[in-house]
Design a protein around this motif. Structure first.
Motif, short mmCIF file in Angstrom:
data_model
loop_
_atom_site.label_atom_id
_atom_site.label_comp_id
_atom_site.label_asym_id
_atom_site.label_seq_id
_atom_site.Cartn_x
_atom_site.Cartn_y
_atom_site.Cartn_z
N ASP A 31 0.80 -1.23 0.00
CA ASP A 31 -0.16 -0.26 -0.31
C ASP A 31 0.33 1.07 -0.26
N GLU A 32 2.32 1.07 0.84
CA GLU A 32 3.08 2.05 0.47
C GLU A 32 3.29 2.64 -1.15
N GLY A 33 3.03 4.64 -0.65
CA GLY A 33 3.94 4.97 -1.84
C GLY A 33 2.36 5.79 -2.52
N GLY A 34 1.36 5.59 -2.28
CA GLY A 34 -0.37 5.20 -3.08
C GLY A 34 -0.45 3.43 -3.40
N ILE A 118 2.88 -6.63 2.97
CA ILE A 118 2.66 -7.24 2.30
C ILE A 118 0.53 -7.97 2.18
N ARG A 119 0.38 -6.91 1.23
CA ARG A 119 -1.28 -6.45 1.55
C ARG A 119 -1.92 -7.87 0.75
N ASP A 133 -3.15 -1.17 -15.53
CA ASP A 133 -2.52 0.40 -15.58
C ASP A 133 -1.67 0.66 -13.67
N GLU A 134 -1.85 -0.85 -12.95
CA GLU A 134 -1.23 -0.41 -12.16
C GLU A 134 0.23 -0.54 -11.86
N THR A 135 0.44 0.33 -11.05
CA THR A 135 2.12 0.30 -10.89
C THR A 135 2.93 -0.79 -10.16
N ILE A 136 4.06 -1.66 -11.28
CA ILE A 136 4.14 -2.38 -11.62
C ILE A 136 5.97 -2.65 -10.98
N TYR A 137 6.96 -3.46 -9.98
CA TYR A 137 7.73 -2.89 -9.85
C TYR A 137 8.67 -3.98 -10.24
#
Length: 162
Positions: A31-34, A118-119, A133-137
């Motif tokens: 959830d961090e950083g949006g 971890i969610r 559209d989600e952020t993936i690293y």
């Protein structure tokens, strides 16, 4: 005036493919950083840990409850360097990404010892990774996995952006 270089934080991460359905990648939600999704892994514990590969095996047990013998660990696929906050302090994190293959049935959150905020965990298809559209690293994960599935592991680790 120069800014001091943040301390180095070495990390090991796994690009986890499903042994039962080859074109699925395991990601963890934070959830961090949006909010974002990332591959399992974390920092090396200390000099006694041995190496990055050992850290990957430990992290998969801690975060997902996967027993070491259930992990088919391959070689290093990629590397990424990024400055960011960890525990409120700036670090220069250098991550080494290793190929790991497990069965979805090997994941047992009840055995996990460090959930690290971890969610959820989720298996993603390449189609889903390319369409989200989600952020993936790390950035470029879908392309890296596609290359591995089509051509095998790269001869030298790929350098990834952010």
């Amino acid at each position: 005036m120069t800014t001091p270089t943040p301390p180095l934080r070495e990390a090991a991460r796994a690009i986890v493919l499903d042994t039962d359905q080859q074109a699925r990648v395991l990601l963890l939600r934070y959830d961090e950083g949006g909010g974002f999704w990332a591959t399992p892994g974390g920092s090396l514990e200390d000099a006694d840990e041995g190496d990055h590969a050992a850290a990957v095996l430990r992290e998969m047990g801690e975060e997902l409850g996967v027993l070491e013998e259930a992990i088919e660990l391959g070689g290093q696929l990629a590397e990424r360097s990024k400055e960011h906050l960890v525990g409120g302090r700036e670090v220069r994190q250098v991550e080494k990404y290793f190929l790991a293959r497990i069965s979805a049935a090997a994941i047992d959150p009840a055995r996990a010892s460090h959930s690290d905020n971890i969610r959820e965990h989720r298996w993603w298809t390449l189609t889903e990774l390319n369409a989200t559209d989600e952020t993936i690293y790390p950035l470029g994960l879908a392309d890296l996995v596609t290359g591995v599935l089509e051509h095998g592991a790269p001869v030298r680790p790929v350098v990834l952006d952010g």
